[in-house]
Design an enzyme around this catalytic site. Structure first.
Site, short mmCIF file in Angstrom:
data_model
loop_
_atom_site.label_atom_id
_atom_site.label_comp_id
_atom_site.label_asym_id
_atom_site.label_seq_id
_atom_site.Cartn_x
_atom_site.Cartn_y
_atom_site.Cartn_z
N HIS A 1 8.53 -40.80 -20.11
CA HIS A 1 9.91 -41.28 -20.23
C HIS A 1 10.16 -42.49 -19.36
CE1 HIS A 1 11.23 -36.97 -21.56
NE2 HIS A 1 11.02 -37.73 -22.62
N ARG B 1 8.45 -27.10 -25.71
CA ARG B 1 7.40 -27.05 -24.68
C ARG B 1 7.81 -26.10 -23.58
NH1 ARG B 1 7.68 -33.40 -24.27
NH2 ARG B 1 6.69 -33.99 -26.23
N GLU C 1 15.49 -47.32 -24.81
CA GLU C 1 14.09 -47.70 -24.65
C GLU C 1 13.74 -48.95 -25.44
OE1 GLU C 1 13.85 -43.05 -24.43
OE2 GLU C 1 15.12 -44.57 -25.39
N ASN D 1 7.84 -48.74 -32.69
CA ASN D 1 7.48 -47.47 -32.06
C ASN D 1 6.77 -46.64 -33.13
OD1 ASN D 1 7.26 -45.03 -30.74
ND2 ASN D 1 9.42 -44.84 -30.26
N ARG E 1 6.03 -49.87 -28.05
CA ARG E 1 5.97 -48.75 -27.12
C ARG E 1 4.57 -48.17 -27.19
NH1 ARG E 1 6.93 -42.87 -27.88
NH2 ARG E 1 7.34 -41.96 -25.83
#
Length: 386
Positions: free
Chosen positions: A175, A235, A371, A14, A87
């Site tokens: 996600h 955010r 993940e 990743n 990823r």
């Protein structure tokens, strides 16, 4: 092949802007080892397993080479891997399923760089660097946007002219690897069939909700970028486009971009705290309001997701906040109480996997975000071992 040793290992990478994380999984999807090279471009560190030391990496190639050397020192040479899984944040409308990396797939990832300029270039760098360092190693790509390709077109289109949509301005969702992992692992954890209508909340510094019907995403809160939807760590979440235009006009595009992505959300509401644990411990008025804002919008967006599924059978919390913050889970569950969701207070406080009480009409679970394991499983599927 089965087991965790020998030549059945899958390397998962990743790559971010200043770091590369790695994990090694055996053929039974047991994680064997993890590592990270961070501080790329300056002073950093290399961690492989239990060993860590300072290091300097000029670029991603040096960082990845150091990681591979560290893995080799632990008895995991490049030759011991069956494949590497990556990823990749954005696959656009073309790359919606895990894929063996080919020239065509690389070209597709490059075409998505304008959609994820802060992520896809680094994902590409890891793939291309590994190809140079280990040219015979098969590589696979798993796309964070891919899980949401099953959303109906009416959910994915903004109400924009066709020529604007053709430029890639549409809802993609993110996600996806977390949600795909949840769909796979929930029946394993509960010993029950996957609920028909599942509300999945991935709550962390980045946060989103996904409506999963019959194992497929039918709606999600993030859109063109990870900015849309819930209140997040830094955010803003959803905000009126005209407000953004005003800010860009008054403060400039760069400052507005930074503010919306790095200086808003929990951080902006609280006056500088983005970590949920710190907010819950703070106790001040601004911290309490930031927590309430997070929970309110999680509940409100959940209503939209439930409507998209036409009902609700189960809720699953995942991600750092979802897995660890009992108060947040309780507050959201209370907001969904009108649906018959009732948590067992003791189970929630202790973070048990099963959260719902015996009298609840809706099941509720904590599921660990995995993940990397999902990426390894994708690689095995592509190799024919899934």
């Amino acid at each position: 092949m089965t087991g965790t040793g020998g030549e059945d290992a899958i390397l998962v990478l990743n790559a971010g802007s200043s770091s590369i994380k790695c994990a090694v999984f055996g053929g039974d999807l047991t994680e064997r080892l993890g590592g990270m090279a961070d501080g790329i471009g300056g002073e950093g560190s290399l961690k492989v397993g239990d060993t860590r030391h300072k290091a300097r990496f000029a670029d991603h190639e040096e960082a990845l080479a150091a990681l591979l050397e560290g893995l080799g020192a632990q008895g995991l040479s490049v030759e011991s891997f069956r494949a590497a899984g990556h990823r990749v944040v954005h696959g656009g409308t073309e790359l919606t399923r895990p894929a063996l990396v080919t020239d065509d797939v690389l070209a597709g990832i490059r075409r998505c760089v304008p959609l994820a300029p802060l992520h896809n270039p680094h994902n590409l760098a890891a793939i291309e660097t590994l190809a140079r360092l280990a040219p015979d190693l098969p590589q696979c790509a798993s796309f964070d946007t891919g899980f949401h390709a099953s959303n109906p077109e009416v959910a994915r289109r903004y109400a924009l002219p066709a020529d604007i949509e053709a430029r890639g301005i549409r809802r993609y969702g993110f996600h996806g690897l977390s949600y795909a992992s949840l769909v796979r692992s929930l029946p394993e954890v509960t010993g029950q069939a996957l609920p028909k209508r599942l509300l999945a909340l991935h709550l962390g510094n980045g946060a989103s909700i996904c409506a999963i019907r019959d194992g497929q995403s039918v709606a999600t809160t993030m859109g063109y970028s990870p900015l849309e939807g819930l209140t997040m760590g830094t955010r803003t979440g959803s905000i009126d486009g005209n407000a953004v235009l005003r800010l860009a006009g008054e403060d400039g595009i760069d400052a507005t971009h930074r503010m919306l992505n790095k200086e808003s959300g929990l951080w902006g509401l609280s006056g500088g705290i983005s970590d949920m644990r710190a907010l819950l411990e703070d106790g001040g008025d601004r911290a309490r309001f930031a927590v309430e804002h997070f929970c309110y919008w999680a509940v409100r967006h959940s209503g939209s997701m439930i409507a998209a599924m036409e009902g609700l059978d189960a809720v699953a919390f995942t991600g750092g906040i979802g897995e660890n913050a009992a108060h947040i889970r309780l507050r959201i569950a209370e907001g969904l109480g009108w649906l018959g969701l009732k948590l067992d207070p003791e189970a929630n406080d202790k973070g048990h996997t099963k959260l719902h009480s015996e009298g609840s009409n809706v099941a509720c679970w904590i599921i660990e975000a995995q993940e990397e394991r999902r990426i390894a499983a994708d690689a095995l599927d592509l190799l024919g071992d899934g």
